[in-house]
Structures are given as structure tokens and as C-alpha cells.
Scaffold this motif. Structure first.
Motif, mmCIF file in Angstrom:
data_model
loop_
_atom_site.group_PDB
_atom_site.id
_atom_site.type_symbol
_atom_site.label_atom_id
_atom_site.label_comp_id
_atom_site.label_asym_id
_atom_site.label_seq_id
_atom_site.Cartn_x
_atom_site.Cartn_y
_atom_site.Cartn_z
ATOM 1 N N THR A 181 0.852 -1.195 0.000
ATOM 2 C CA THR A 181 0.000 0.000 0.000
ATOM 3 C C THR A 181 0.886 1.243 0.000
ATOM 4 O OG1 THR A 181 -0.126 -0.114 2.427
ATOM 5 C CG2 THR A 181 -1.923 -1.121 1.178
ATOM 6 N N CYS A 182 1.724 1.385 -1.021
ATOM 7 C CA CYS A 182 2.666 2.504 -1.096
ATOM 8 C C CYS A 182 1.939 3.807 -1.398
ATOM 9 C CB CYS A 182 3.698 2.260 -2.191
ATOM 10 S SG CYS A 182 4.656 0.742 -1.996
ATOM 11 N N CYS A 183 2.599 4.891 -1.056
ATOM 12 C CA CYS A 183 2.169 6.208 -1.496
ATOM 13 C C CYS A 183 2.440 6.337 -2.996
ATOM 14 C CB CYS A 183 2.940 7.267 -0.705
ATOM 15 S SG CYS A 183 2.793 8.941 -1.328
ATOM 16 N N ASP A 184 1.643 7.137 -3.710
ATOM 17 C CA ASP A 184 1.861 7.284 -5.153
ATOM 18 C C ASP A 184 2.879 8.365 -5.475
ATOM 19 O OD1 ASP A 184 0.439 9.499 -4.464
ATOM 20 O OD2 ASP A 184 -1.207 9.205 -5.886
ATOM 21 N N LYS A 185 3.540 8.895 -4.454
ATOM 22 C CA LYS A 185 4.608 9.876 -4.631
ATOM 23 C C LYS A 185 5.956 9.195 -4.389
ATOM 24 C CE LYS A 185 1.467 13.068 -5.089
ATOM 25 N NZ LYS A 185 1.128 13.598 -6.428
ATOM 26 N N CYS A 186 6.942 9.578 -5.164
ATOM 27 C CA CYS A 186 8.284 9.006 -5.018
ATOM 28 C C CYS A 186 9.292 10.125 -4.823
ATOM 29 C CB CYS A 186 8.652 8.169 -6.241
ATOM 30 S SG CYS A 186 7.621 6.707 -6.459
ATOM 31 N N SER A 187 10.380 9.807 -4.151
ATOM 32 C CA SER A 187 11.375 10.839 -3.867
ATOM 33 C C SER A 187 12.658 10.199 -3.375
ATOM 34 C CB SER A 187 10.842 11.817 -2.806
ATOM 35 O OG SER A 187 10.704 11.164 -1.550
ATOM 36 N N ARG A 188 13.657 11.017 -3.166
ATOM 37 C CA ARG A 188 14.881 10.626 -2.459
ATOM 38 C C ARG A 188 15.182 11.731 -1.441
ATOM 39 N NH1 ARG A 188 18.225 11.189 -8.070
ATOM 40 N NH2 ARG A 188 16.943 9.337 -8.454
ATOM 41 N N ASN A 189 15.571 11.323 -0.257
ATOM 42 C CA ASN A 189 15.793 12.253 0.851
ATOM 43 C C ASN A 189 17.174 12.017 1.443
ATOM 44 O OD1 ASN A 189 12.775 13.251 1.312
ATOM 45 N ND2 ASN A 189 12.727 11.030 1.049
ATOM 46 N N ILE A 190 17.936 13.078 1.572
ATOM 47 C CA ILE A 190 19.265 12.989 2.166
ATOM 48 C C ILE A 190 19.261 13.735 3.499
ATOM 49 C CG2 ILE A 190 21.690 13.642 1.911
ATOM 50 C CD1 ILE A 190 21.348 13.310 -1.103
ATOM 51 N N PHE A 191 19.635 13.036 4.545
ATOM 52 C CA PHE A 191 19.754 13.617 5.879
ATOM 53 C C PHE A 191 21.242 13.693 6.228
ATOM 54 C CE2 PHE A 191 15.598 11.721 5.715
ATOM 55 C CZ PHE A 191 14.784 12.522 6.492
ATOM 56 N N PRO A 192 21.863 14.872 6.156
ATOM 57 C CA PRO A 192 23.285 14.955 6.498
ATOM 58 C C PRO A 192 23.582 14.546 7.938
ATOM 59 C CG PRO A 192 22.569 16.907 5.284
ATOM 60 C CD PRO A 192 21.337 16.137 5.640
ATOM 61 N N THR A 193 22.612 14.756 8.839
ATOM 62 C CA THR A 193 22.804 14.378 10.246
ATOM 63 C C THR A 193 21.587 13.603 10.715
ATOM 64 O OG1 THR A 193 23.985 16.483 10.540
ATOM 65 C CG2 THR A 193 23.523 15.204 12.513
ATOM 66 N N PHE A 194 21.422 12.395 10.222
ATOM 67 C CA PHE A 194 20.312 11.552 10.651
ATOM 68 C C PHE A 194 20.555 11.030 12.066
ATOM 69 C CE2 PHE A 194 17.887 7.590 10.874
ATOM 70 C CZ PHE A 194 16.651 8.016 10.419
#
Length: 583
Positions: free
Chosen positions: A286-299
Motif C-alpha cells: 500500500t505505497c504512497c503514489d509519490k516518489c522521492s529521495r531524501n538525504i539527511f546529512p545528520t540523521f
């Protein structure tokens, strides 16, 4: 005693107690009782001199408490006004805890504290009570009498105000009820308090294991507060997001499309040529229909990803936890849970619909070749799509435990996307260059050799053509590469579909540590929980039992036992990492 028990109202009962205390006086530990009564029936310190037997003093207090708790609702907001007397100046943590109990309306706890104190005095005799126990007896009496007068006058007591110091003290004492109460009142756990809570849990688990005791529900409840605080703290840190069009394999191109898909099976390098169309595949989920990539420099902060503090994280897998420290196990779970909650937030999905399907530490060593899948060592990762690797992978993350340029060289994480469409003139130039390359390559192959120098298929677009190998030229042809240089504590979180093809550059020196983890939105069938020896947890203690059985038992296992335990762990993940109210 007869009059007290059969008085028709609590007010008459209290009057009787006051009358009796004018004739008999008991003070805990000294056979004296301090009471204060003024003309307004409010509390003030006044000493009365009388004597009585310990039995009668206990009987009066006991009857009073029992009748009170049954006839009244004890204070929801108990408070203590400033009073005279030096014995109030330094009220201990124990008394503070008692006050918090009263403020939460925990009537049974308040009554039991006072009765327990009086029982100890009766059993052990004069001088047996500590100053803290004397204070608690006096404070509880004052609270009850104050509250009765407030109820009669219709006075609403002021809302209790907590401080950050109160919250930190409650965390260190593992008073989870107090912590919950303060958080509900609006306080927030800062980084220092959150870390204190984490180590309080770790120390409590180690202490329980040393004494062969079960874990308590308070341990996991406090851990849930840590997980909540982690997300609030993460929301204040930098995040770089690139929104993308979701992509999936195009099955409409007949035999040609099938051939190209099969070519990918035999040649990883041809993955970029796979025919695609817009849309999210998300098989069974049941995925979201939006896609992306996210970079967290300080996760993760430096101390959260420090391999000197958590050395076992560098090689941790859930299948083998026998010799892994408690702190490393809980910290690893903490980081994976932070990723899971980040995915839920970024893609607007209910948290309970997201479960980890695989998470492990991986070691990349320069000059080695990966043997097999999973966490095997190697110095690069070929171009691939996570969802093509496993159709249950719907969201992915890589968390880094080492820094490029310090711990290793090379090893960029690279997103590999189709290049933007060129205009007609650029396409014509590229075709001419490509024809030249094809001719040169064909002639070299006919001669049984490859060209000594790199082939230039980009013309003047290449800044330093001597540094570009034939392999890189082929790799870059028609592609746009977006490299990310890893640093310790950074993370990349992205949708797992074909819009996020990626690879890892070869490591030229050193060792690179990372934690790949993959999440699914495929639901767990209810029958799977029914078939477990112990199904879904129904209480806080059940959650604690699952933590012990699935993560913290530190026991030797056969491989088949390990596989079954990890499978149950991943299916129960949401239930052990969230409070009962979110199940």
C-alpha cells in the motif's frame, strides 16, 4: 471507633479524627502527631501534646484512609502550600515522587504509601521510620485535609507546573508515569534527556539480566518515549528532498521488451536500458503514489553512531545476537525505528503499515569481492533497483557509520538517472562521436585488443578525458549521475522503485561501514500472529516479554531457531516499538 465507622458523611468522620487528635497525639517515629487546625479549618502547624498506643494511632489512620478512598475521589491535582518549619525545606525525591503520584490521581498508590509507613512503625517500633518516611506521612495527611477543604469551598487547585529538571529526574528514576504526565503537560525531551532515558533503559535491562529477572513494562514504555523524542529532534535537522516521478517496468513492449528485461538478468550493466513507464508497482503493498529521495546529512548524531561506544553495530545482524551488547542491540533498533518513522512521515503513510523486511550492517573493504548477497564484503555495488531485487522492498535507506576521506576513499553512493533530452544539434554531435567510437572500438576488437586510451564519446563535455575509463564512458552514456559522499551519521532514504536506480562506486582504500535497510508495506496476515507461540502483545509486560524473547535474551540458537525468531521480530516490529494505544 464505632462513631467513626458509622458516620454518615466523611465530614463527620474527619471531625471525629480531629476530636480524637486533641486527646491522643502520635507523630510517626516519636509517638507524637503534628496537626494544624485554625479557625478557617485550613492547615497550619500546631503541636498538641497527648499520648496514645501505637495500635490506636494506626487504627485511626487506617480507617480514615480506607473510608476516605471509598467515599471521595482523591485529588487529581494535589498540591502543597508553603508551610512553616525547616523539615519542609529539603523534601526528598521520595516525597517528590509521592506528590507526582497524588497529582495523577493515583488514589490507591497514595493510600498504600501512608498505610505502609504506619504498618512499619507498628511492627518495628519507635525510631524505625526515616526522615523521608516521616515526611511522607505528614505530607499525605496535609494533602487529604487540604483537598477536603478545597472540595467544600469549591476551590479548583492550580495546575501543577513541571520543569525540565523534574522531567530529567523522572527519566533517571524510570518513573514512566511521571514522564508521561509531564510530556502530556507540554514538556519535551531534549537531546540530553533523551540520551539519559536511553541509558536508563540499557542499565535496567542489564541489571535485570544479571539477576535473571524479567523485563518490566516500564522499560519499554520509556523506550517508546525515546523513539518519539528522536523524531521530534530529527525534524529540526537539515533534510534535502528531491521529488521524482515514480517508475516501473513497461510490460507493453512485447517480445522486444521481454528480451531487454531478460538481458538485465544476465547483465547487471544493462539495467539502465530496462523499458520503463510511469507509476508505482509496489507489489502486494500500500505505497504512497509519490516518489522521492531524501538525504539527511545528520540523521544520527556523532555519539549515536560512534563505533567505539557501539562497536557491535559495525557487524550486527538480527540472526546472531548472543554476544552483542544490550546497548548495541537497542541502539540498532532505535536507528531502524527512526528510519521507519521517517518513511511514514515523508510519504504520509500510517506507521503500522510499514515494517522492516531486512536490516543489517555491511562492511565494504577496498580490494575485496563480495561473496554472495546480504552483508558480504565487497568494494562496490553494481547498478540495481531495490524493488527489482526483492518485490517486497518498497522503501529503502542506507545509514552511514564511516566518513569518506577519513575512513575510506571512493565509495560514493550514486543515483543513476536517464539524462535529460538533448536538442537536435546536440543529438547530432553525440551521434557523430558515437559513430567514431564504434569504428575505433570495432577496429580494436578485430585486432584482438582494446584501445590503449579512453574513447571520447562526449567530446569537449569531458573535463579530463584521460581520467575517464572505457567502463566509465559506457556507464555515463545517456545517463545523469548524482553522487553522494557518505559521512558518519548521514542517511539516504528513498522509494525503492525504478525511479531510484543506484550503485556504489568502487572503494579505493580503507573500510566503509553502512546499514542498508528495506521496508515493506505488505500486510502481515492475521493467521501469522495466531500461529505464533505468543501472538500480539496485550499489555506493557507482554511488550517487554517480546523484547526479551526476540532481541535481548543473549542465548545460543540453532540456525533454524534464529530464522524463526527474526521472522517473528520483523512481523511484530510495530507492536514492540509503539505503545499499546497505537496498536
Amino acid at each position: 471507633f464505632f462513631f467513626y465507622n458509622f458516620s454518615s458523611t466523611p465530614r463527620l468522620q474527619l471531625t471525629f479524627v480531629r476530636v480524637v487528635t486533641k486527646k491522643y497525639k502520635v507523630r510517626a517515629g516519636t509517638n507524637k502527631w503534628e496537626k494544624t487546625i485554625d479557625s478557617k479549618a485550613s492547615i497550619r502547624r500546631k503541636t498538641m501534646t497527648m499520648t496514645t498506643s501505637p495500635f490506636l494511632s494506626f487504627l485511626l489512620a487506617y480507617c480514615f484512609m480506607v473510608q476516605w478512598s471509598s467515599a471521595f475521589v482523591l485529588p487529581k491535582y494535589a498540591y502543597i502550600s508553603s508551610v512553616d518549619g525547616s523539615n519542609r525545606a529539603g523534601v526528598s525525591n521520595f516525597v517528590s515522587t509521592f506528590r507526582l503520584s497524588a497529582s495523577r490521581g493515583d488514589e490507591e498508590s497514595v493510600a498504600n504509601e501512608l498505610i505502609g509507613t504506619l504498618e512499619k512503625r507498628l511492627k518495628e517500633g519507635k525510631g524505625s521510620l526515616t526522615d523521608e518516611e516521616k515526611d511522607i506521612a505528614l505530607v499525605s495527611t496535609d494533602i487529604l485535609l487540604d483537598h477536603l477543604e478545597d472540595v467544600k469551598a469549591g476551590v479548583q487547585p492550580p495546575k501543577q507546573v513541571f520543569s525540565d529538571q523534574d522531567l530529567r529526574a523522572a527519566v533517571q528514576n524510570m518513573d514512566v508515569d511521571a514522564v508521561s504526565n509531564m510530556l502530556e503537560a507540554g514538556l519535551e525531551m531534549d537531546e540530553e534527556t533523551t540520551e539519559s532515558a536511553f541509558w536508563t533503559v540499557v542499565n535496567a535491562v542489564d541489571a535485570a539480566e544479571a539477576q535473571d529477572l524479567p523485563l518490566t513494562g516500564n522499560m519499554t514504555r520509556l523506550l517508546h518515549h525515546v523513539f518519539d523524542a528522536d523524531m521530534k529532534l530529527l525534524s529540526a535537522r537539515e533534510k534535502l528532498t528531491t521529488n521524482l516521478t515514480c517508475m516501473q517496468p513497461d510490460d507493453s513492449q512485447g517480445i522486444e521488451g521481454t528480451a531487454r528485461r531478460m538481458n538485465y538478468v544476465f547483465d547487471d550493466g544493462d539495467h539502465k536500458n530496462l523499458p520503463l513507464k510511469e507509476g508505482r508497482k509496489c507489489e502486494g503493498g500500500t505505497c504512497c503514489d509519490k516518489c522521492s529521495r531524501n538525504i539527511f546529512p545528520t540523521f544520527a548524531l556523532n555519539h549515536e553512531s560512534d563505533l567505539e561506544v557501539f562497536p557491535d553495530i559495525a557487524s550486527l545482524t538480527f540472526n546472531n545476537l548472543e554476544k552483542v551488547s544490550t546497548s548495541s542491540i537497542i541502539q540498532f533498533v532505535r536507528l531502524i525505528e527512526r528510519v521507519r518513522r521517517s518513511i511514514a512521515y515523508e510519504y504520509g503513510l500510517p506507521l503500522k503499515t510499514i515494517l522492516p523486511l531486512q536490516a543489517y550492517s555491511r562492511k565494504y573493504v577496498a580490494g575485496t569481492t563480495q561473496q554472495g548477497g546480504g552483508g558480504g564484503e565487497g568494494d562496490f555495488v553494481t547498478l540495481h533497483t531495490d524493488e527489482a531485487t526483492h518485490d517486497g522492498y518498497h522503501y529503502s535507506c542506507v545509514l552511514y557509520l564511516s566518513t569518506q576521506g577519513k575512513d575510506f576513499e571512493g565509495g560514493n553512493f550514486v543515483f543513476n538517472d536517464p539524462a535529460e533530452e538533448k536538442d537536435e544539434e546536440e543529438n547530432h554531435n553525440i551521434k557523430e562521436y558515437s559513430d567514431e567510437v564504434d569504428d575505433a572500438l570495432l577496429q580494436a576488437l578485430l585486432n584482438g585488443e582494446l584501445p590503449d586510451e579512453p574513447l571520447d564519446i562526449f567530446g569537449d563535455d569531458v573535463e579530463d578525458e584521460d581520467s575517464v575509463s572505457l567502463e566509465d564512458e559506457i556507464r555515463r552514456s545517456g545517463r545523469e549521475l548524482t553522487p553522494f559522499s557518505p559521512t558518519r551519521g548521514a542517511a539516504v532514504i528513498f522509494s525503492s522503485g525504478w525511479e531510484n536506480m543506484h550503485e556504489v562506486d568502487r572503494i579505493t582504500s580503507g573500510t566503509r561501514y553502512a546499514v542498508p535497510c528495506f521496508f515493506t508495506t505488505c500486510p502481515v496476515p492475521e493467521i501469522a500472529y495466531d500461529q505464533m507461540k505468543v501472538g500480539k502483545p496485550k499489555s506493557d509486560d507482554d511488550i517487554a516479554d517480546d523484547w526479551l524473547h526476540l532481541l535481548l535474551a543473549h542465548q545460543q540458537e540453532e540456525p533454524i531457531e534464529s530464522v524463526g525468531r527474526v521472522k517473528e521480530l520483523l512481523m511484530k516490529w510495530h507492536y514492540i516499538c509503539t505503545p499499546l494505544s497505537e496498536h
